[in-house]
Design a protein around this motif. Structure first.
Motif, PDB file in Angstrom:
ATOM      1  N   UNK A 139       0.858  -0.925  -0.051  1.00 39.22           N
ATOM      2  CA  UNK A 139      -0.062  -0.011  -0.153  1.00 39.22           C
ATOM      3  C   UNK A 139       1.095   1.107   0.030  1.00 39.22           C
ATOM      4  N   UNK A 140       1.247   1.642  -1.274  1.00 38.58           N
ATOM      5  CA  UNK A 140       2.071   2.795  -1.263  1.00 38.58           C
ATOM      6  C   UNK A 140       1.428   4.152  -1.040  1.00 38.58           C
ATOM      7  N   UNK A 141       0.267   4.242  -1.549  1.00 41.58           N
ATOM      8  CA  UNK A 141      -0.470   5.349  -1.181  1.00 41.58           C
ATOM      9  C   UNK A 141      -0.755   5.952   0.131  1.00 41.58           C
ATOM     10  N   UNK A 142      -0.997   5.014   1.045  1.00 44.40           N
ATOM     11  CA  UNK A 142      -1.024   5.540   2.426  1.00 44.40           C
ATOM     12  C   UNK A 142       0.203   5.862   2.732  1.00 44.40           C
ATOM     13  N   UNK A 143       1.370   5.268   2.843  1.00 49.41           N
ATOM     14  CA  UNK A 143       2.857   5.837   3.225  1.00 49.41           C
ATOM     15  C   UNK A 143       2.757   7.155   2.676  1.00 49.41           C
ATOM     16  N   UNK A 144       2.786   7.374   1.247  1.00 43.96           N
ATOM     17  CA  UNK A 144       3.189   8.382   0.508  1.00 43.96           C
ATOM     18  C   UNK A 144       2.339   9.711   1.416  1.00 43.96           C
ATOM     19  N   UNK A 145       1.010   9.362   1.804  1.00 42.14           N
ATOM     20  CA  UNK A 145       0.130  10.693   2.275  1.00 42.14           C
ATOM     21  C   UNK A 145       1.107  11.098   3.358  1.00 42.14           C
ATOM     22  N   UNK A 146       1.775  10.365   4.378  1.00 44.23           N
ATOM     23  CA  UNK A 146       2.411  10.372   5.473  1.00 44.23           C
ATOM     24  C   UNK A 146       3.404  11.419   5.366  1.00 44.23           C
ATOM     25  N   UNK A 147       4.176  11.455   4.179  1.00 45.47           N
ATOM     26  CA  UNK A 147       5.387  12.568   3.800  1.00 45.47           C
ATOM     27  C   UNK A 147       5.145  13.397   2.927  1.00 45.47           C
ATOM     28  N   UNK A 148       3.888  13.328   2.280  1.00 46.82           N
ATOM     29  CA  UNK A 148       3.728  14.285   0.966  1.00 46.82           C
ATOM     30  C   UNK A 148       4.150  15.672   1.135  1.00 46.82           C
ATOM     31  N   UNK A 149       3.901  16.250   2.343  1.00 42.57           N
ATOM     32  CA  UNK A 149       3.949  17.785   2.485  1.00 42.57           C
ATOM     33  C   UNK A 149       5.545  17.974   2.485  1.00 42.57           C
ATOM     34  N   UNK A 150       6.223  17.385   3.472  1.00 46.86           N
ATOM     35  CA  UNK A 150       7.427  17.439   3.611  1.00 46.86           C
ATOM     36  C   UNK A 150       8.333  17.176   2.303  1.00 46.86           C
ATOM     37  N   UNK A 151       7.766  16.249   1.440  1.00 44.78           N
ATOM     38  CA  UNK A 151       8.244  15.825   0.232  1.00 44.78           C
ATOM     39  C   UNK A 151       8.099  16.983  -0.881  1.00 44.78           C
ATOM     40  N   UNK A 152       6.834  17.735  -0.768  1.00 46.24           N
ATOM     41  CA  UNK A 152       6.763  18.862  -1.872  1.00 46.24           C
ATOM     42  C   UNK A 152       7.431  19.938  -1.457  1.00 46.24           C
ATOM     43  N   UNK A 153       7.765  20.054  -0.039  1.00 45.94           N
ATOM     44  CA  UNK A 153       8.491  21.322   0.381  1.00 45.94           C
ATOM     45  C   UNK A 153       9.908  21.090  -0.266  1.00 45.94           C
ATOM     46  N   UNK A 154      10.455  20.228  -0.086  1.00 42.60           N
ATOM     47  CA  UNK A 154      11.873  19.869  -0.381  1.00 42.60           C
ATOM     48  C   UNK A 154      11.924  19.914  -1.991  1.00 42.60           C
TER      49      UNK A 154
END
Length: 377
Positions: free
Chosen positions: A18-33
């Motif tokens: 389940x990659x989508x659930x994990x990606x949602x956890x870090x989405x904001x930090x990834x987008x900032x970087x």
């Protein structure tokens, strides 16, 4: 902490990952970087790549990490850095993903396949010496499914015969043997950050790690057209650099890797409890190992029927891998030890990867276990 679902929440399906659930956890930090990279236009070998390399080297307990485009390139560049080439032989396990053997073939060398230990599914050290010839240059043990290969025994054999070791740690981020991290045992350790890995990017990425500064310099040359200085090519190099945007994803995920590993180990423990007493052959974690459960692989003679039965209940499994590498068309003339790889061959017809990801709850595991018991396991 035990993760339980809201009792009012209906589970409609359980995926293999389940990659989508994990990606949602870090989405904001990834987008900032990523926004910082876009604003500064540091697209190729930007500072985020170097920052990740430093963090991942420390995580693996080594001095150097070289970010690469994918895990296959990591293996290929490692072999090139160690000057493996035409006429050489490289010993590896018979049950890995194709990239392990492909990287050997890319160098013009010959893959020599050795059978596996029937308990941990990793290369059997007791079979390795029979495969060594005057042409043997290196051994590539694969830390399959997240359990370390028996590196002490493999290291002793390699040292006695003057062979190099390249660890294929594509499934073993953070795995340990006697407290030492995978990737730090050999001359070079190779990792994949394919999205489904325990530490995965949002696309392809990989890395090679080493304690040897000369090998690290060689790997950096090889990944970037043989250049230390732009337009001065000191060797025949390649274009296989880690993308800076993928480094942003990996930097974000590095903050969670140990928590996610703990969760995977908890899911494995739940499976062990729930499936005890069934006729499934469950994974065995060696006493000296820290298994990181990239996959939770069981064995059963009715594997294909189980997959079909669970899929009808929207529980999705996988097979890693359905055929020994020596049966693939490019390798049908390769040497195998012993001939036919009997343990690999037997396992390939029975192995089954159950759903495994850090966000699984005890309720998820119970549902999978119930479906297996209902099938008749």
């Amino acid at each position: 902490m035990i993760r339980q679902l809201d009792t009012d929440l209906e589970i409609s399906s359980i995926p293999l990952v389940d990659l989508a659930t994990q990606s949602r956890q870090i989405k904001e930090d990834v987008l900032r970087r990523m926004s910082d990279v876009i604003d500064s236009a540091r697209y190729i070998l930007g500072q985020e790549v170097q920052e990740f390399e430093e963090q991942f080297a420390a995580y693996c307990g080594v001095d150097h990490c070289v970010g690469l485009a994918n895990g296959t390139d990591a293996l290929h560049m490692a072999l090139r850095a160690l000057e493996v080439g035409e006429g050489d032989e490289v010993i590896t396990a018979g049950n890995s993903f194709a990239a392990t053997a492909f990287a050997i073939a890319y160098c013009g060398a010959q893959a020599v396949f050795v059978d596996i230990d029937p308990v941990d599914f990793n290369i059997d050290p007791n079979r390795i010496e029979a495969a060594i010839t005057p042409r043997t240059k290196a051994i590539i043990p694969v830390h399959l499914y997240g359990q370390p290969a028996q590196m002490a025994a493999i290291r002793e054999i390699a040292d006695r015969h003057g062979l190099k070791i390249i660890e294929d740690a594509a499934q073993a981020h953070g795995a340990e043997s006697n407290g030492q991290r995978c990737g730090s045992f050999g001359d070079i350790g190779c990792f994949s950050f394919y999205p489904g890995k325990n530490l995965g990017a949002f696309g392809d990425a990989g890395a090679a790690v080493t304690n040897d500064p000369e090998l690290a310099d060689r790997l950096r040359l090889l990944r970037n057209y043989g250049q230390k200085v732009k337009n001065r090519h000191d060797c025949l190099g390649y274009n296989c650099r880690m993308d800076t945007l993928q480094a942003c994803v990996l930097l974000s995920k590095m903050q969670h890797i140990e928590d996610w590993t703990s969760s995977r180990r908890q899911v494995a423990a739940w499976y062990g409890e729930a499936l005890a007493g069934t006729d499934l052959q469950l994974p065995v974690e060696r006493d000296d190992a820290r298994h990181v459960y990239h996959l939770y692989v069981v064995r059963h003679p009715q594997r294909d029927a189980i997959i079909e039965s669970l899929a009808a209940k929207k529980i999705f499994c996988g097979v890693h891998y359905p055929h020994p590498l020596a049966t693939a068309t490019p390798f049908q003339d390769a040497k195998t030890f012993p001939e036919g790889l009997p343990v690999c061959t037997s396992a390939a017809s029975a192995i089954l990867s159950l759903p495994m990801y850090p966000e699984m709850t005890q309720q998820h595991v119970s549902m999978v276990a119930k479906a297996l018991v209902d099938f008749g396991c």
